[in-house]
Structures are given as structure tokens and as C-alpha cells.
Scaffold this motif. Structure first.
Motif, PDB file in Angstrom:
ATOM      1  N   PRO A 178      12.632  78.525 -26.942  1.00 55.38           N
ATOM      2  CA  PRO A 178      12.959  77.199 -26.406  1.00 55.38           C
ATOM      3  C   PRO A 178      13.847  77.358 -25.181  1.00 55.38           C
ATOM      4  O   PRO A 178      14.407  78.434 -24.947  1.00 55.38           O
ATOM      5  N   TYR A 179      13.987  76.289 -24.415  1.00 54.75           N
ATOM      6  CA  TYR A 179      14.906  76.329 -23.283  1.00 54.75           C
ATOM      7  C   TYR A 179      15.781  75.082 -23.308  1.00 54.75           C
ATOM      8  O   TYR A 179      15.279  73.962 -23.396  1.00 54.75           O
ATOM      9  N   TYR A 180      17.080  75.283 -23.250  1.00 52.12           N
ATOM     10  CA  TYR A 180      18.064  74.216 -23.145  1.00 52.12           C
ATOM     11  C   TYR A 180      18.921  74.551 -21.944  1.00 52.12           C
ATOM     12  O   TYR A 180      19.594  75.568 -21.935  1.00 52.12           O
ATOM     13  N   GLY A 181      18.865  73.730 -20.937  1.00 48.13           N
ATOM     14  CA  GLY A 181      19.655  74.007 -19.751  1.00 48.13           C
ATOM     15  C   GLY A 181      19.096  73.266 -18.563  1.00 48.13           C
ATOM     16  O   GLY A 181      18.197  72.434 -18.676  1.00 48.13           O
ATOM     17  N   ARG A 182      19.639  73.587 -17.417  1.00 47.99           N
ATOM     18  CA  ARG A 182      19.254  72.915 -16.186  1.00 47.99           C
ATOM     19  C   ARG A 182      18.147  73.697 -15.499  1.00 47.99           C
ATOM     20  O   ARG A 182      18.249  74.894 -15.284  1.00 47.99           O
TER      21      ARG A 182
ATOM     22  N   THR B  28       3.838  80.589 -13.989  1.00 50.18           N
ATOM     23  CA  THR B  28       4.823  79.561 -13.677  1.00 50.18           C
ATOM     24  C   THR B  28       6.051  80.141 -12.987  1.00 50.18           C
ATOM     25  O   THR B  28       6.483  79.640 -11.965  1.00 50.18           O
ATOM     26  N   GLU B  29       6.641  81.168 -13.554  1.00 52.65           N
ATOM     27  CA  GLU B  29       7.790  81.843 -12.944  1.00 52.65           C
ATOM     28  C   GLU B  29       8.036  83.146 -13.681  1.00 52.65           C
ATOM     29  O   GLU B  29       7.752  83.267 -14.862  1.00 52.65           O
ATOM     30  N   ASN B  30       8.573  84.113 -12.964  1.00 47.39           N
ATOM     31  CA  ASN B  30       8.865  85.398 -13.577  1.00 47.39           C
ATOM     32  C   ASN B  30      10.267  85.389 -14.161  1.00 47.39           C
ATOM     33  O   ASN B  30      11.155  84.695 -13.673  1.00 47.39           O
ATOM     34  N   TYR B  31      10.439  86.171 -15.217  1.00 43.08           N
ATOM     35  CA  TYR B  31      11.696  86.203 -15.955  1.00 43.08           C
ATOM     36  C   TYR B  31      12.294  87.596 -15.966  1.00 43.08           C
ATOM     37  O   TYR B  31      11.576  88.601 -15.883  1.00 43.08           O
ATOM     38  N   ARG B  32      13.608  87.636 -16.106  1.00 48.90           N
ATOM     39  CA  ARG B  32      14.341  88.861 -16.376  1.00 48.90           C
ATOM     40  C   ARG B  32      14.936  88.699 -17.767  1.00 48.90           C
ATOM     41  O   ARG B  32      15.714  87.776 -18.011  1.00 48.90           O
ATOM     42  N   LEU B  33      14.539  89.571 -18.678  1.00 53.51           N
ATOM     43  CA  LEU B  33      15.054  89.552 -20.037  1.00 53.51           C
ATOM     44  C   LEU B  33      15.946  90.769 -20.223  1.00 53.51           C
ATOM     45  O   LEU B  33      15.522  91.898 -19.976  1.00 53.51           O
ATOM     46  N   THR B  34      17.176  90.535 -20.659  1.00 51.11           N
ATOM     47  CA  THR B  34      18.102  91.617 -20.956  1.00 51.11           C
ATOM     48  C   THR B  34      18.409  91.548 -22.438  1.00 51.11           C
ATOM     49  O   THR B  34      18.943  90.545 -22.920  1.00 51.11           O
ATOM     50  N   ILE B  35      18.045  92.601 -23.169  1.00 55.16           N
ATOM     51  CA  ILE B  35      18.242  92.640 -24.622  1.00 55.16           C
ATOM     52  C   ILE B  35      19.258  93.719 -24.941  1.00 55.16           C
ATOM     53  O   ILE B  35      19.071  94.886 -24.592  1.00 55.16           O
ATOM     54  N   ASN B  36      20.344  93.328 -25.605  1.00 56.77           N
ATOM     55  CA  ASN B  36      21.351  94.279 -26.088  1.00 56.77           C
ATOM     56  C   ASN B  36      21.148  94.421 -27.589  1.00 56.77           C
ATOM     57  O   ASN B  36      21.201  93.426 -28.320  1.00 56.77           O
ATOM     58  N   ILE B  37      20.936  95.662 -28.047  1.00 48.90           N
ATOM     59  CA  ILE B  37      20.572  95.919 -29.433  1.00 48.90           C
ATOM     60  C   ILE B  37      21.615  96.825 -30.076  1.00 48.90           C
ATOM     61  O   ILE B  37      21.899  97.910 -29.562  1.00 48.90           O
TER      62      ILE B  37
ATOM     63  N   ALA C 286      17.902  85.415 -20.987  1.00 46.27           N
ATOM     64  CA  ALA C 286      16.708  85.144 -20.181  1.00 46.27           C
ATOM     65  C   ALA C 286      17.139  84.421 -18.917  1.00 46.27           C
ATOM     66  O   ALA C 286      17.853  83.420 -18.980  1.00 46.27           O
ATOM     67  N   SER C 287      16.708  84.935 -17.772  1.00 44.47           N
ATOM     68  CA  SER C 287      17.042  84.288 -16.510  1.00 44.47           C
ATOM     69  C   SER C 287      15.826  84.291 -15.597  1.00 44.47           C
ATOM     70  O   SER C 287      14.939  85.131 -15.715  1.00 44.47           O
ATOM     71  N   SER C 288      15.796  83.304 -14.726  1.00 41.73           N
ATOM     72  CA  SER C 288      14.730  83.205 -13.732  1.00 41.73           C
ATOM     73  C   SER C 288      15.301  82.512 -12.506  1.00 41.73           C
ATOM     74  O   SER C 288      16.442  82.050 -12.508  1.00 41.73           O
ATOM     75  N   VAL C 289      14.509  82.415 -11.463  1.00 42.12           N
ATOM     76  CA  VAL C 289      14.964  81.788 -10.229  1.00 42.12           C
ATOM     77  C   VAL C 289      15.102  80.275 -10.402  1.00 42.12           C
ATOM     78  O   VAL C 289      15.987  79.659  -9.833  1.00 42.12           O
ATOM     79  N   ASN C 290      14.239  79.671 -11.214  1.00 42.80           N
ATOM     80  CA  ASN C 290      14.170  78.215 -11.318  1.00 42.80           C
ATOM     81  C   ASN C 290      14.983  77.602 -12.453  1.00 42.80           C
ATOM     82  O   ASN C 290      14.986  76.383 -12.598  1.00 42.80           O
ATOM     83  N   LYS C 291      15.625  78.412 -13.294  1.00 42.24           N
ATOM     84  CA  LYS C 291      16.363  77.875 -14.431  1.00 42.24           C
ATOM     85  C   LYS C 291      17.701  78.585 -14.582  1.00 42.24           C
ATOM     86  O   LYS C 291      17.839  79.752 -14.223  1.00 42.24           O
ATOM     87  N   GLN C 292      18.670  77.862 -15.154  1.00 45.63           N
ATOM     88  CA  GLN C 292      19.930  78.504 -15.509  1.00 45.63           C
ATOM     89  C   GLN C 292      19.662  79.540 -16.592  1.00 45.63           C
ATOM     90  O   GLN C 292      18.775  79.345 -17.424  1.00 45.63           O
ATOM     91  N   PRO C 293      20.420  80.622 -16.620  1.00 41.53           N
ATOM     92  CA  PRO C 293      20.241  81.600 -17.697  1.00 41.53           C
ATOM     93  C   PRO C 293      20.574  80.981 -19.056  1.00 41.53           C
ATOM     94  O   PRO C 293      21.360  80.044 -19.154  1.00 41.53           O
ATOM     95  N   ILE C 294      19.970  81.526 -20.096  1.00 49.66           N
ATOM     96  CA  ILE C 294      20.248  81.117 -21.468  1.00 49.66           C
ATOM     97  C   ILE C 294      20.330  82.368 -22.336  1.00 49.66           C
ATOM     98  O   ILE C 294      19.616  83.348 -22.088  1.00 49.66           O
ATOM     99  N   ASN C 295      21.226  82.359 -23.299  1.00 49.51           N
ATOM    100  CA  ASN C 295      21.395  83.481 -24.220  1.00 49.51           C
ATOM    101  C   ASN C 295      20.856  83.118 -25.591  1.00 49.51           C
ATOM    102  O   ASN C 295      20.910  81.955 -26.006  1.00 49.51           O
ATOM    103  N   PHE C 296      20.358  84.131 -26.287  1.00 52.97           N
ATOM    104  CA  PHE C 296      19.890  83.983 -27.658  1.00 52.97           C
ATOM    105  C   PHE C 296      20.498  85.096 -28.493  1.00 52.97           C
ATOM    106  O   PHE C 296      20.608  86.233 -28.026  1.00 52.97           O
TER     107      PHE C 296
END
Length: 177
Positions: free
Chosen positions: A89-93, A136-145, A155-165
Motif C-alpha cells: 500500500p502507499y500512504y503519503g504525498r 508507471t515509475e521506477n522504485y528504489r527499495l532498500t531492505i535492512n535484514i 520504498a522511494s521514487s521520484v513521484n512519491k514521498q518515501p515510505i517505510n515498512f
């Protein structure tokens, strides 16, 4: 006596946390090295701003903070050697309107991506995935395990604020592939 009770309570808490760990160190190493795992999201943490905070306060069960409980949902990111499939899901601007017919969120399948894996001295991983072929847009996913399978994803992209999960890693099942 009070001191002894608190020490025993703390020891019990540590034992319970270890018992409920998602995977053991060997399994975590095996699935991350094989690039065959699923990140299961339990909590979404959007970037803090007044609009999002006001919206979260109005949601049923709103926690007044900036976290959204996703426990029991089917939100995940599946990683294999040749694909990354995200259903989050995405919650943000968002800085641009979504394409007509899209249902929002971070939902894509990528077969063209870069994958960078680093491991620290304690055995924890940081995975960097950059998609190149999402329409639609490319994403950068950074996963810390962590070594026991708990993970956080940004998850971050050019068109959206980053969001953490926050969530955990699990082995991909045969039918998932």
C-alpha cells in the motif's frame, strides 16, 4: 527479591523474543544469498506531515501516530534472481497524479533491476534494489535484514514521498515463483 524478579522477567522476555524469531540465522543467510525470499509487511510508516497525521487520526483504530498496522494483510515484496514483485500500500504525498486505471499503492513486477547486497560484521544484510522497467515509475527499495529474519523496507521514487515498512523475511514457496 525485587531485583531478582526483574532479572527473571527480563530473561523470560529475551527467551520469548528468540522463540518467536521469524527465521534462524542459517535460513536467513540461505534465502538472502539465493535471492529467493519474500518480505512480508506488518506495518507501514509514512513520512510525517500534517495531512497524513490528520488522516491517520480519522481512520478506524487510528493510533494517532504515523504507523499503520498491516498485520494479517497480504502485502509483500517477492524477490527472485530474475524478478521483483511488489504489492504494497502507499500512504503519503504523491507529486503526480496516478495513471488512469491504476489502483494506487506500490504494485509492480520488474524483470530489469539492479540488486546490491552488503553484509555487516554482525551478519545483518542491506539490500538495494533499483527497478528500471516499471511503466508507471521506477522504485528504489532498500531492505535492512537482521540475522533472525526481521526486516525493514524503504520504498522511494521520484513521484512519491518515501515510505517505510516493517516486517519479516520468509522463504518463497514454490507456487509464489
Amino acid at each position: 527479591m525485587k531485583h531478582l524478579k526483574s532479572i527473571l522477567s527480563f530473561a523470560l522476555l529475551i527467551a520469548a523474543i528468540q522463540t518467536f524469531a521469524q527465521t534462524n540465522k542459517e535460513t536467513t543467510n540461505k534465502i538472502v544469498t539465493a535471492k529467493n525470499y519474500t518480505f512480508v509487511a506488518n506495518m507501514a510508516i509514512p513520512m510525517a506531515n500534517n495531512d497524513i497525521t490528520n488522516l491517520l487520526n480519522r481512520l478506524p483504530g487510528g493510533q494517532g501516530g504515523s504507523t499503520i498496522n498491516l498485520t494479517g494483510s497480504q502485502y509483500d515484496v517477492r524477490v527472485t534472481k530474475d524478478s521483483v514483485i511488489a504489492y504494497l500500500p502507499y500512504y503519503g504525498r504523491s507529486f503526480s497524479a496516478p495513471y488512469p486505471g491504476s489502483d494506487g499503492g506500490i504494485k509492480f513486477t520488474s524483470k530489469d533491476f539492479t540488486y546490491t547486497e552488503t553484509k555487516n560484521k554482525k551478519g545483518a544484510y542491506t539490500i538495494q534494489i533499483n527497478t528500471k522497467d516499471v511503466k508507471t515509475e521506477n522504485y528504489r527499495l532498500t531492505i535492512n535484514i537482521s540475522t533472525n529474519g526481521y526486516a525493514s523496507l524503504m520504498a522511494s521514487s521520484v513521484n512519491k514521498q518515501p515510505i517505510n515498512f516493517n516486517g519479516y523475511l520468509s522463504e518463497s514457496k514454490k507456487k509464489d515463483l
